[in-house]
Design a protein around this motif. Structure first.
Motif, mmCIF file in Angstrom:
data_model
loop_
_atom_site.group_PDB
_atom_site.id
_atom_site.type_symbol
_atom_site.label_atom_id
_atom_site.label_comp_id
_atom_site.label_asym_id
_atom_site.label_seq_id
_atom_site.Cartn_x
_atom_site.Cartn_y
_atom_site.Cartn_z
ATOM 1 N N SER B 27 52.970 45.531 97.368
ATOM 2 C CA SER B 27 53.473 45.622 95.995
ATOM 3 C C SER B 27 53.410 44.261 95.315
ATOM 4 O O SER B 27 53.310 44.178 94.095
ATOM 5 C CB SER B 27 54.883 46.202 95.967
ATOM 6 N N TYR B 42 54.461 49.753 89.260
ATOM 7 C CA TYR B 42 54.206 50.040 90.676
ATOM 8 C C TYR B 42 55.244 49.344 91.549
ATOM 9 O O TYR B 42 55.861 49.930 92.436
ATOM 10 C CB TYR B 42 52.805 49.547 90.991
ATOM 11 N N TYR B 251 55.025 57.126 87.648
ATOM 12 C CA TYR B 251 54.925 57.300 89.084
ATOM 13 C C TYR B 251 55.881 58.385 89.520
ATOM 14 O O TYR B 251 56.979 58.516 89.001
ATOM 15 C CB TYR B 251 55.233 55.984 89.784
ATOM 16 N N THR B 382 45.575 57.501 92.209
ATOM 17 C CA THR B 382 46.227 56.366 91.564
ATOM 18 C C THR B 382 45.243 55.225 91.411
ATOM 19 O O THR B 382 44.516 54.884 92.345
ATOM 20 C CB THR B 382 47.433 55.889 92.412
ATOM 21 N N ARG B 384 45.824 52.035 90.970
ATOM 22 C CA ARG B 384 46.196 50.773 91.559
ATOM 23 C C ARG B 384 45.734 50.731 93.013
ATOM 24 O O ARG B 384 46.039 51.623 93.791
ATOM 25 C CB ARG B 384 47.708 50.622 91.468
#
Lengths: 354, 453
Positions: B27, B42, B251, B382, B384
């Motif tokens: 993260s 995120y 999310y 997703t 990311r």
């Protein structure tokens, strides 16, 4: 004044109070932890930019060793200029429960839950039924968890509202004793020596820029520039594509006939919609959340909506939707009746009520 | 919504540490290939699920550490604190002075009841810290002593006291040639108990991960730390934030719930396994590019041929022709060594993820006859990227992956049981022969259910 220590306590408290009043951002941990000197510099700079006339304040030492009287004068100057307590209340107010949205755009735009998929006739595997039961059980448990979450958040909200109540009561107490304060400040001002305005020697205060963080600003600037270029390219592409597609249109008799026909159809649809939604011919509903405010005088700004108007509009929308619902229910009943007719010997027991 | 992790025994604690570490370093990674705002969302989502905030900003893992001896817990606590990025809570541990000598019965019948109140107290405090609590993630081994017996006991207690909360057990399947001679007994007792009290069993085989370390990551001396890191990587790519189904701007709030609803609603089919692609050492990563088409093709073949990793996949296994009646399809699958699925969840992360085509996973031939692909298959995409992999795909599968290994363990345990070997170690502490028979029965039922897909 009870000596050096007492002086420092009062003076530094006043610097911090002034900082809190003048800082544009709501109270947060990061700001509160700034050193006293930094807060003092920021206060001087902010007062100067607001046009505070007394030079003596600009010349005060920033360590909190003296100057409580000057700071008190600065505070009363700010209080006299504008409704400072009310502004601070508005900054920190709790918006939840205080606002509602009027428009239904989001609700109309969302597609709603998907229609359940009916299987053709055939043997049903009991494992499939067990699967569905299990899904239902999971949903149920998640519902219980969500409700527990809602309870926890509600109690947090109640505590926040309590704190807001305390702030409101403090402002009311201030308003009650305000007269005494101004009378006292008159005497304080009287004891000060009159000042000679000397604009030329006003010190300048450079804004305080943190050492680190410059990199982040650069990154943000670069990102924005890149985004702007991307958007311009996308717009250009779209425009070229549209012109290529629509370049040949707009001319010729069959085109104008088609255009007329489609315009009439659109006008008819719009008319039908308008009839349905705007029974009273009220003004167009603005979007976004509206704050609930109670006014004694009944005056309304041009962006304001009266509760009575909103209620009427919502009621007419409700009537419309109910009519649609009844129509759909009628259709369902007809379909069921047809199915019942198709399967003789089958008994249908409708649910109780309604 | 938050997840509370319960780390049990040496295995659970060591893996738990790697999982939290992997989650947080991903993260904080700056190579997410997305905008700053996206990255912040995120991070916030990951933090809400697995960490709580302290005043000075150091995240505290939402975890409870349980072990019967202090050595591993102390190591785990200090490793976390040393990282400087996160730490465990001060009062989140429970440990005693002595171990339990790999005795499942001792863990279940003695340690469990004796320390029940203290352990459940710590867990309850951790749950109360959550504003919104979705469920438990319990990490344990199934063949060791403390972790497995105590773990079964704790999971049962959680089922009693938190019946509305979700429970997923992350279970380590021991090496086939493991050191503990009674590991098969421990395994069947653990699995049968967990099948009753847990919602989902996420099983990882040590053998499989060992192969990944050796073949794909080129690690010469494979330590437990390497194995645990690969495991943590797999779990991280499942549990890091993904977009919700309704909108690709938020999310999802309850990944555990969504995952379970998609994969394990049927009470007889609770065994899940994870396949992750790609896996490679950091050195090779810089020189390799992937396409979604290539990754998904490999992943699909891994699914249907029951491969553990992306090398040495049996390419000859093909799905049978669709349209066959269920019974003949079943026997044909068996002949072809074809892995039939009940439900699959594919999670894709990274660049151009919207263009990834997962049609191959919607083939009805992959699935059992009583569940259509529209209900059996789900995909979460997703943008990311995860942990330095520009593109990564993970498959969480409820399929016949584990039928053979389970059958083998049951068989070996039965052979030992038939000659009553080592049974006294268990009966001494209250686990009777009947309990063994119950376990055998329920696990054979599980094997039969999975074989009849």
């Amino acid at each position: 004044m009870s000596g050096q220590r007492g002086d420092w306590v009062q003076t530094s408290a006043l610097w911090q109070l002034l900082f809190r009043v003048l800082s544009p951002l709501p109270a947060g941990n990061a700001l509160a932890s700034l050193a006293l000197e930094v807060q003092a510099r920021l206060v001087k700079s902010a007062l100067c930019s607001q046009g505070y006339p007394r030079l003596a304040l600009a010349q005060l030492p920033e360590d909190g060793s003296q100057g409580s009287r000057e700071l008190l004068l600065a505070l009363s100057w700010l209080l006299a200029r504008g409704p400072v307590p009310e502004q601070m209340l508005a900054q920190a107010r709790v918006p939840l429960g205080d606002e509602m949205t009027v428009c239904q755009c989001e609700a109309l735009a969302s597609p709603g839950p998907p229609a359940p998929h009916m299987e053709a006739e055939g043997p049903v595997d009991v494992r499939h039924v067990q699967w569905l039961m299990g899904k239902l059980r999971f949903r149920w448990r998640q519902l219980v968890s969500s409700q527990q979450e809602q309870c926890a958040l509600l109690s947090k909200l109640l505590r926040t509202l309590e704190r807001e109540n305390q702030r409101l009561e403090a402002v009311l107490a201030w308003r009650r004793s305000e007269l005494v304060f101004w009378r006292w400040m008159d005497t304080v001002l009287g004891t000060c020596a009159p000042e000679v305005p000397a604009a030329a020697s006003q010190p300048t205060f450079l804004p305080w820029v943190p050492e680190r963080g410059g990199g982040e600003l650069d990154l943000a600037v670069r990102e924005l520039q890149a985004l702007e270029e991307e958007l311009q390219e996308a717009v250009e592409r779209r425009r070229v594509a549209w012109e290529a597609k629509a370049g040949g249109c707009g001319r010729g008799p069959e085109w104008s006939a088609a255009r007329r026909a489609s315009r009439e159809a659109v006008e008819k649809e719009l008319g039908a919609l308008q009839q349905c939604w705007e029974r009273d011919g009220g003004p167009a509903q603005p979007h976004g959340p509206h704050r609930l405010v109670r006014r004694e005088d009944g005056a309304a700004g041009d962006r304001d909506l009266r509760a009575a108007v909103v209620i009427r509009t919502l009621r007419s929308q409700e009537a419309c939707l109910e009519a649609v619902l009844r129509r759909l229910q009628g259709q369902c009943r007809q379909e069921l009746a047809r199915l019942v007719g198709a399967l003789p010997g089958l008994i249908w027991i409708p649910p109780p009520g309604r | 919504m938050s997840i509370v992790t319960v780390q049990l025994g040496q295995c659970g604690n060591q893996i738990g540490f790697e999982v939290f570490d992997a989650l947080l370093s991903d993260s904080h990674s700056s190579q997410g290939l997305c905008s700053m705002r996206e990255n912040e969302a995120y991070q916030a989502s990951c933090k809400e699920r697995f960490f709580s905030e302290e005043e000075n900003g150091v995240p505290i893992a939402r975890a409870v550490l349980v072990d019967m001896e202090p050595k591993v817990i102390n190591q785990t606590l200090s490793k976390a604190a040393q990282s400087g990025q996160w730490k465990y809570g001060q009062h989140a541990c429970f440990c005693q002075k002595q171990g339990s000598g790999n005795n499942w019965a001792y863990g279940y019948s003695v340690h469990g009841p004796r320390h029940e109140e203290s352990i459940m107290n710590i867990i309850r405090k951790e749950v109360e810290k959550c504003d919104s609590f979705s469920g438990f993630f319990i990490i344990m081994s199934m063949a060791g002593g403390t972790g497995s017996g105590l773990g079964a006991f704790v999971t049962q207690n959680l089922e009693d006291q938190y019946s509305n909360s979700l429970k997923m057990n992350q279970i380590i399947w021991p090496y086939g040639t493991g050191e503990v001679i009674v590991q098969n007994y421990n395994s069947i007792l653990t699995l049968s108990h967990l099948y009753r009290s847990s919602d989902a069993l996420l099983l990882h085989e040590n053998d499989a991960i060992h192969k990944i370390c050796a073949k794909l990551m080129n690690i010469k001396q494979i330590s437990f730390s390497d194995i645990n890191q690969v495991l943590a990587h797999q779990l991280g790519s499942v549990f890091q934030p993904t977009y919700s189904a309704e909108s690709s701007f938020h999310y999802r709030r309850n990944p555990l719930g969504d995952l379970m609803e998609h994969l394990v609603p049927h009470p007889e089919f609770k065994m899940l396994s994870v396949r992750n692609i790609p896996h490679m050492s950091e050195n090779s990563l810089a020189y390799t590019t992937f396409t979604w088409a290539g990754l998904l093709k490999h992943l699909r073949q891994m699914l249907i041929s029951n491969a553990k990793m992306e090398e040495g996949i049996d390419r000859h296994v093909r799905p049978p022709l669709s349209g066959l009646p269920p019974l003949s399809k079943m026997s044909l699958n068996k002949d072809l060594h074809f892995n039939t699925s009940i439900a699959n969840l594919v999670i894709l992360r990274g660049k151009d993820v919207q263009s990834a085509d997962v049609e191959g996973f919607k083939d009805p031939a992959l699935y059992t006859s009583w569940l259509k692909p529209v209900n059996a298959f789900n995909v979460w995409k997703t943008q990311r990227a995860f942990s330095k992999y520009e593109k990564s795909a993970v498959l969480v599968s409820n399929s016949q992956f584990l039928v053979k290994p389970l059958d083998m363990i049951v068989g070996k345990a039965w052979n030992m049981f038939a000659s009553k070997a080592y049974i006294h170690q268990y009966t001494k502490f209250g686990i009777e022969e009947e309990d063994f028979l119950d376990s055998f029965t329920s696990l054979e039922q599980v094997v039969a259910s999975y074989c009849n897909l």
